[in-house]
Write a protein that holds these residues in place. Structure first.
Motif, mmCIF file in Angstrom:
data_model
loop_
_atom_site.group_PDB
_atom_site.id
_atom_site.type_symbol
_atom_site.label_atom_id
_atom_site.label_comp_id
_atom_site.label_asym_id
_atom_site.label_seq_id
_atom_site.Cartn_x
_atom_site.Cartn_y
_atom_site.Cartn_z
ATOM 1 N N LEU A 28 -2.365 9.354 -9.685
ATOM 2 C CA LEU A 28 -3.646 8.644 -9.680
ATOM 3 C C LEU A 28 -4.207 8.726 -8.271
ATOM 4 C CD1 LEU A 28 -2.518 5.427 -11.611
ATOM 5 C CD2 LEU A 28 -3.494 7.511 -12.597
ATOM 6 N N LEU A 29 -5.128 9.649 -8.057
ATOM 7 C CA LEU A 29 -5.573 9.971 -6.706
ATOM 8 C C LEU A 29 -7.031 9.563 -6.510
ATOM 9 C CD1 LEU A 29 -3.954 13.518 -6.494
ATOM 10 C CD2 LEU A 29 -2.957 11.300 -5.840
ATOM 11 N N LEU A 30 -7.280 8.780 -5.470
ATOM 12 C CA LEU A 30 -8.631 8.329 -5.151
ATOM 13 C C LEU A 30 -9.184 9.152 -3.991
ATOM 14 C CD1 LEU A 30 -8.039 4.457 -5.230
ATOM 15 C CD2 LEU A 30 -8.706 5.969 -7.118
ATOM 16 N N HIS A 31 -10.440 9.541 -4.100
ATOM 17 C CA HIS A 31 -11.086 10.318 -3.041
ATOM 18 C C HIS A 31 -11.897 9.398 -2.141
ATOM 19 C CE1 HIS A 31 -9.686 13.860 -5.143
ATOM 20 N NE2 HIS A 31 -10.235 13.395 -6.255
ATOM 21 N N ALA A 56 0.810 -1.222 0.000
ATOM 22 C CA ALA A 56 0.000 0.000 0.000
ATOM 23 C C ALA A 56 0.842 1.269 0.000
ATOM 24 C CB ALA A 56 -0.942 -0.003 1.202
ATOM 25 N N GLY A 57 1.954 1.260 0.737
ATOM 26 C CA GLY A 57 2.791 2.449 0.805
ATOM 27 C C GLY A 57 3.439 2.825 -0.508
ATOM 28 N N LYS A 58 3.467 1.902 -1.448
ATOM 29 C CA LYS A 58 4.087 2.172 -2.737
ATOM 30 C C LYS A 58 3.106 2.772 -3.755
ATOM 31 C CE LYS A 58 7.581 -1.468 -2.338
ATOM 32 N NZ LYS A 58 8.702 -0.519 -2.194
ATOM 33 N N PHE A 59 1.794 2.557 -3.562
ATOM 34 C CA PHE A 59 0.859 3.059 -4.572
ATOM 35 C C PHE A 59 -0.221 3.994 -4.031
ATOM 36 C CE2 PHE A 59 -1.341 -0.801 -3.146
ATOM 37 C CZ PHE A 59 -2.682 -0.420 -3.146
ATOM 38 N N LEU A 60 -0.325 4.117 -2.706
ATOM 39 C CA LEU A 60 -1.308 5.026 -2.118
ATOM 40 C C LEU A 60 -0.635 6.299 -1.607
ATOM 41 C CD1 LEU A 60 -3.550 2.629 0.013
ATOM 42 C CD2 LEU A 60 -4.064 3.603 -2.240
ATOM 43 N N ALA A 61 -1.287 7.431 -1.845
ATOM 44 C CA ALA A 61 -0.843 8.678 -1.234
ATOM 45 C C ALA A 61 -1.078 8.588 0.275
ATOM 46 C CB ALA A 61 -1.616 9.857 -1.828
ATOM 47 N N GLU A 62 -0.411 9.445 1.050
ATOM 48 C CA GLU A 62 -0.511 9.359 2.507
ATOM 49 C C GLU A 62 -1.953 9.481 2.989
ATOM 50 O OE1 GLU A 62 1.577 8.567 4.797
ATOM 51 O OE2 GLU A 62 3.296 8.334 3.452
ATOM 52 N N ASN A 63 -2.719 10.419 2.426
ATOM 53 C CA ASN A 63 -4.101 10.587 2.881
ATOM 54 C C ASN A 63 -4.969 9.397 2.484
ATOM 55 O OD1 ASN A 63 -3.872 11.536 0.117
ATOM 56 N ND2 ASN A 63 -5.973 12.297 0.313
ATOM 57 N N GLU A 64 -4.706 8.788 1.310
ATOM 58 C CA GLU A 64 -5.446 7.605 0.897
ATOM 59 C C GLU A 64 -5.185 6.450 1.856
ATOM 60 O OE1 GLU A 64 -5.360 8.221 -3.972
ATOM 61 O OE2 GLU A 64 -3.717 7.169 -2.960
ATOM 62 N N TRP A 65 -3.939 6.278 2.201
ATOM 63 C CA TRP A 65 -3.536 5.187 3.089
ATOM 64 C C TRP A 65 -4.116 5.395 4.485
ATOM 65 C CZ3 TRP A 65 2.264 3.580 4.121
ATOM 66 C CH2 TRP A 65 2.287 2.255 4.575
ATOM 67 N N ALA A 66 -4.070 6.640 4.956
ATOM 68 C CA ALA A 66 -4.612 6.941 6.282
ATOM 69 C C ALA A 66 -6.112 6.654 6.328
ATOM 70 C CB ALA A 66 -4.329 8.395 6.652
ATOM 71 N N HIS A 67 -6.826 7.040 5.290
ATOM 72 C CA HIS A 67 -8.267 6.796 5.257
ATOM 73 C C HIS A 67 -8.561 5.305 5.192
ATOM 74 C CE1 HIS A 67 -12.282 6.418 3.310
ATOM 75 N NE2 HIS A 67 -12.565 7.325 4.215
ATOM 76 N N ALA A 68 -7.784 4.575 4.411
ATOM 77 C CA ALA A 68 -7.995 3.133 4.308
ATOM 78 C C ALA A 68 -7.773 2.455 5.656
ATOM 79 C CB ALA A 68 -7.065 2.542 3.253
ATOM 80 N N ARG A 69 -6.736 2.848 6.368
ATOM 81 C CA ARG A 69 -6.463 2.248 7.673
ATOM 82 C C ARG A 69 -7.583 2.552 8.666
ATOM 83 N NH1 ARG A 69 -0.940 4.096 6.748
ATOM 84 N NH2 ARG A 69 -1.424 5.923 8.030
ATOM 85 N N ALA A 70 -8.111 3.771 8.606
ATOM 86 C CA ALA A 70 -9.131 4.182 9.571
ATOM 87 C C ALA A 70 -10.506 3.586 9.255
ATOM 88 C CB ALA A 70 -9.235 5.708 9.593
ATOM 89 N N GLU A 75 -11.826 -7.111 6.426
ATOM 90 C CA GLU A 75 -12.105 -6.679 5.058
ATOM 91 C C GLU A 75 -10.904 -6.022 4.384
ATOM 92 O OE1 GLU A 75 -15.474 -4.118 5.288
ATOM 93 O OE2 GLU A 75 -16.689 -5.562 6.419
ATOM 94 N N ALA A 76 -9.756 -6.028 5.045
ATOM 95 C CA ALA A 76 -8.602 -5.283 4.552
ATOM 96 C C ALA A 76 -8.112 -5.784 3.204
ATOM 97 C CB ALA A 76 -7.468 -5.332 5.579
ATOM 98 N N ASP A 77 -8.006 -7.093 3.035
ATOM 99 C CA ASP A 77 -7.502 -7.617 1.763
ATOM 100 C C ASP A 77 -8.377 -7.171 0.608
ATOM 101 O OD1 ASP A 77 -5.506 -8.862 3.148
ATOM 102 O OD2 ASP A 77 -6.309 -10.893 2.936
ATOM 103 N N ALA A 78 -9.695 -7.259 0.776
ATOM 104 C CA ALA A 78 -10.618 -6.866 -0.293
ATOM 105 C C ALA A 78 -10.535 -5.368 -0.568
ATOM 106 C CB ALA A 78 -12.050 -7.258 0.075
ATOM 107 N N HIS A 79 -10.435 -4.563 0.491
ATOM 108 C CA HIS A 79 -10.446 -3.112 0.293
ATOM 109 C C HIS A 79 -9.167 -2.624 -0.396
ATOM 110 C CE1 HIS A 79 -11.964 0.915 1.002
ATOM 111 N NE2 HIS A 79 -10.749 1.273 1.396
ATOM 112 N N TYR A 80 -8.025 -3.111 0.053
ATOM 113 C CA TYR A 80 -6.774 -2.664 -0.565
ATOM 114 C C TYR A 80 -6.653 -3.196 -2.003
ATOM 115 C CZ TYR A 80 -4.985 -0.625 3.754
ATOM 116 O OH TYR A 80 -4.805 0.181 4.854
#
Length: 227
Positions: free
Chosen positions: A180-183, A130-144, A150-155
């Motif tokens: 490539l930024l996801l909201h 995840a750290g290689k393809f997600l921006a910091e805010n994307e990664w933070a939101h995914a973790r929260a 459900e982590a495997d499916a979501h990432y």
């Protein structure tokens, strides 16, 4: 039936799924222009990869007749120097996007605009990277926002969404974390992910559709007509 589903996304675009149950020999037997494809098959492909490669082309040919201007049977799916597929013998405005994973292949064909499709088998790899393809805010939101179960499916969904947008952009050298930024979105069995593509100093907004075509898989796609 290997052609699992066909979905018309717009008057000019069609999405198809192929359930891969055949051997390479069985796929070759039903593939038009087999002699040409024999020369195009990657030399390093093992039987599993051969079957996936062939299923993608069988699927593309199955969709030729579903376009507004049907493609001739002699049309061939080729790959350019960067590996991106294109249709030799088709009108210039025709685009194709292909993806395969496990026992599924997906294809999106359109005769207007841009297209990208990706299918992924759900596993823990996307979370580990995840750290290689997600921006910091994307990664933070995914973790929260993502329960551990459900982590495997979501990432995997996040990775697939960026892959679909990358294919739509049709450019090499894109940095996934920066361009490539996801909201934020509320994950469900199917829905849309708002996204931003950053290219040449400009930002454009996009919506990536997603669904679960079969247990253990995620499918993402985007078609945008020209204009």
């Amino acid at each position: 039936m290997p052609l699992h589903s066909l979905q018309r996304l717009s008057p000019t675009a069609v999405l198809g799924l192929w359930h891969l149950t055949e051997t390479p020999a069985e796929l070759w037997a039903g593939l038009p222009n087999a002699a040409t494809y024999q020369l195009l098959l990657p030399a390093t492909a093992d039987p599993k990869r051969q079957a996936q490669w062939l299923a993608g082309r069988r699927l593309a040919h199955a969709l030729f007749g579903e376009l507004p201007t049907p493609l001739a049977p002699e049309t061939v799916v080729r790959n350019d120097a960067t590996g991106r597929p294109w249709l030799a013998g088709a009108p210039a405005n025709t685009v194709v996007s292909l993806s395969h994973s496990g026992e599924w292949a997906a294809a999106l064909l359109a005769q207007d605009g841009r297209a990208g499709v990706d299918i992924e088998f759900i596993r823990d790899k996307a979370q580990r990277l995840a750290g290689k393809f997600l921006a910091e805010n994307e990664w933070a939101h995914a973790r929260a926002a993502t329960p551990v179960a459900e982590a495997d499916a979501h990432y995997t969904l996040l990775w697939s969404a960026k892959e679909a947008l990358y294919k739509l952009a049709a450019r090499r050298g894109i940095i996934f974390r920066q361009q490539l930024l996801l909201h934020e979105f509320s994950a469900a069995e199917s829905g849309e992910i708002p996204a931003t593509l950053v290219l040449d100093g400009a930002q454009t907004r996009h919506r990536i559709c997603y669904t679960q075509p079969a247990p253990g898989y995620v499918l993402t796609y985007c078609h945008e007509p020209a204009g």
